[in-house]
Design a protein around this motif. Sequence first.
Motif, PDB file in Angstrom:
ATOM      1  N   LEU A  39       0.802  -1.196   0.079  1.00 40.57           N
ATOM      2  CA  LEU A  39      -0.059   0.080  -0.022  1.00 40.57           C
ATOM      3  C   LEU A  39       0.749   1.374  -0.130  1.00 40.57           C
ATOM      4  O   LEU A  39       0.487   2.460  -0.615  1.00 40.57           O
ATOM      5  CB  LEU A  39      -0.948  -0.070   1.155  1.00 40.57           C
ATOM      6  N   ALA A  40       1.929   1.224   0.752  1.00 43.21           N
ATOM      7  CA  ALA A  40       3.022   2.286   0.623  1.00 43.21           C
ATOM      8  C   ALA A  40       3.391   2.375  -0.820  1.00 43.21           C
ATOM      9  O   ALA A  40       3.546   3.792  -1.238  1.00 43.21           O
ATOM     10  CB  ALA A  40       4.141   2.455   1.947  1.00 43.21           C
ATOM     11  N   ALA A  41       3.720   1.427  -1.512  1.00 44.49           N
ATOM     12  CA  ALA A  41       4.433   1.487  -2.661  1.00 44.49           C
ATOM     13  C   ALA A  41       3.399   2.281  -3.792  1.00 44.49           C
ATOM     14  O   ALA A  41       3.651   2.877  -4.637  1.00 44.49           O
ATOM     15  CB  ALA A  41       5.080   0.027  -3.038  1.00 44.49           C
ATOM     16  N   VAL A  42       2.153   1.667  -3.567  1.00 45.33           N
ATOM     17  CA  VAL A  42       1.012   2.203  -4.270  1.00 45.33           C
ATOM     18  C   VAL A  42       0.900   3.547  -4.220  1.00 45.33           C
ATOM     19  O   VAL A  42       0.626   4.353  -5.132  1.00 45.33           O
ATOM     20  CB  VAL A  42      -0.222   1.501  -3.953  1.00 45.33           C
ATOM     21  N   VAL A  98      -3.188  -2.171 -12.790  1.00 40.23           N
ATOM     22  CA  VAL A  98      -1.706  -1.920 -12.585  1.00 40.23           C
ATOM     23  C   VAL A  98      -1.190  -3.026 -11.606  1.00 40.23           C
ATOM     24  O   VAL A  98       0.175  -3.728 -12.007  1.00 40.23           O
ATOM     25  CB  VAL A  98      -1.366  -0.445 -11.994  1.00 40.23           C
ATOM     26  N   ILE A  99      -1.669  -3.321 -10.423  1.00 40.00           N
ATOM     27  CA  ILE A  99      -1.174  -4.218  -9.584  1.00 40.00           C
ATOM     28  C   ILE A  99      -1.140  -5.632 -10.037  1.00 40.00           C
ATOM     29  O   ILE A  99      -0.315  -6.421 -10.163  1.00 40.00           O
ATOM     30  CB  ILE A  99      -1.914  -4.095  -8.296  1.00 40.00           C
ATOM     31  N   PRO A 100      -2.414  -6.099 -10.812  1.00 39.50           N
ATOM     32  CA  PRO A 100      -2.281  -7.301 -11.470  1.00 39.50           C
ATOM     33  C   PRO A 100      -1.104  -7.293 -12.373  1.00 39.50           C
ATOM     34  O   PRO A 100      -0.432  -8.458 -12.742  1.00 39.50           O
ATOM     35  CB  PRO A 100      -3.644  -7.637 -12.211  1.00 39.50           C
ATOM     36  N   ALA A 101      -0.824  -6.247 -13.139  1.00 36.95           N
ATOM     37  CA  ALA A 101       0.271  -6.465 -14.322  1.00 36.95           C
ATOM     38  C   ALA A 101       1.614  -6.722 -13.538  1.00 36.95           C
ATOM     39  O   ALA A 101       2.447  -7.019 -14.303  1.00 36.95           O
ATOM     40  CB  ALA A 101       0.093  -5.339 -15.316  1.00 36.95           C
ATOM     41  N   SER A 102       1.850  -6.087 -12.344  1.00 39.92           N
ATOM     42  CA  SER A 102       2.998  -6.296 -11.896  1.00 39.92           C
ATOM     43  C   SER A 102       2.994  -7.166 -10.865  1.00 39.92           C
ATOM     44  O   SER A 102       4.132  -7.139 -10.074  1.00 39.92           O
ATOM     45  CB  SER A 102       3.443  -4.942 -11.389  1.00 39.92           C
ATOM     46  N   SER A 103       2.126  -8.021 -10.536  1.00 36.30           N
ATOM     47  CA  SER A 103       1.813  -9.018  -9.466  1.00 36.30           C
ATOM     48  C   SER A 103       2.967 -10.072  -9.340  1.00 36.30           C
ATOM     49  O   SER A 103       3.748 -10.425  -8.319  1.00 36.30           O
ATOM     50  CB  SER A 103       0.557  -9.669  -9.503  1.00 36.30           C
ATOM     51  N   SER A 104       3.630 -10.356 -10.602  1.00 35.43           N
ATOM     52  CA  SER A 104       4.683 -11.595 -10.647  1.00 35.43           C
ATOM     53  C   SER A 104       5.854 -10.908 -10.014  1.00 35.43           C
ATOM     54  O   SER A 104       6.517 -11.591  -9.393  1.00 35.43           O
ATOM     55  CB  SER A 104       4.725 -12.000 -12.203  1.00 35.43           C
ATOM     56  N   ARG A 105       6.127  -9.525 -10.306  1.00 33.97           N
ATOM     57  CA  ARG A 105       7.373  -8.815  -9.870  1.00 33.97           C
ATOM     58  C   ARG A 105       7.231  -8.683  -8.508  1.00 33.97           C
ATOM     59  O   ARG A 105       8.221  -8.869  -7.775  1.00 33.97           O
ATOM     60  CB  ARG A 105       7.787  -7.415 -10.561  1.00 33.97           C
ATOM     61  N   ILE A 106       6.105  -8.230  -7.824  1.00 34.24           N
ATOM     62  CA  ILE A 106       5.939  -7.925  -6.605  1.00 34.24           C
ATOM     63  C   ILE A 106       6.247  -9.060  -5.696  1.00 34.24           C
ATOM     64  O   ILE A 106       6.681  -9.304  -4.622  1.00 34.24           O
ATOM     65  CB  ILE A 106       4.497  -7.518  -6.395  1.00 34.24           C
TER      66      ILE A 106
END
Length: 278
Positions: free
Chosen positions: A79-82, A179-187
């Motif tokens: 959440l902080a990064a978002v 945005v979050i689903p598109a970067s979920s793998s890296r997260i």
Amino acid sequence: MIIDRIAKIVFGIISYLLVTIILLIVGFLILSGLDDINLEFLTSFPRNSMTEGGIWPSILGTVYFLSIALLFSVPVGILAAVYLSEYSKENRLQRLVLTANNILAGIPSVVFGMFGLSLFSITFGFGTSVIAGGLTLGIMSLPYIISNTHESLVAVPKSYREASMALGANKAETTFKIVIPASSSRILTGVIIAIGRIIGETAPLLFTGAAFYITRNPSSPFEPAMALPTHIFVLSAIYPDNVTPKLEGSVSVLLIIVVALFMSVAIRRRRESRKMEG
């Protein structure tokens, strides 16, 4: 051209040499304790001042500390990064926050241990307990999760956001559904790396939550627990040579877990690169 070739060869030799040395060290440490690992060693309690028995309380305690750390650090960090990547403006304050976060990532773990002792164990009154140790580890891993998640979100192309907005989605819907689903793998990769860091930490637990020797599992998060890194520290620093097999087996178990985590990260990155190439 000749200088470039020589530099390439020299750098290649140095790189492969360093990798080989690291693999030999890790392989030696794992192989030296494999003979001591069996079902009884993994599932039994220590006996006779840890000179006999197994490491089951250490494994379970590590899971307890890790669970509390992740329950705190993952949602707070994401959440902080978002907020930093999607909602805050690119100004001096944002750069200051990101710089401070990177500085926190480089602070020695013993400092976080002293902080956790002061805040959770003394100020909050948790004493030496699983929750104090887990929260301390969570704070220690928070900068890694924030930094990795922020970089993952920033790497998502702006066209994704623009397309979502053009279709009528608001800022929150675009952030959490696109945005979050598109970067979920890296997260997820960053979270796995943070797990590897948490599992191997000793100093924070020595200050806040570690029990050196117990014969039962903690019945609540407000009791201390054993953990693999602190168990290894005790065996190597306090007890005599007759616990060497227990020490080698414990080191092997811890290294196997850490190596498995980082191998999973490497496999995920390789799959991602293949998808991008395809």
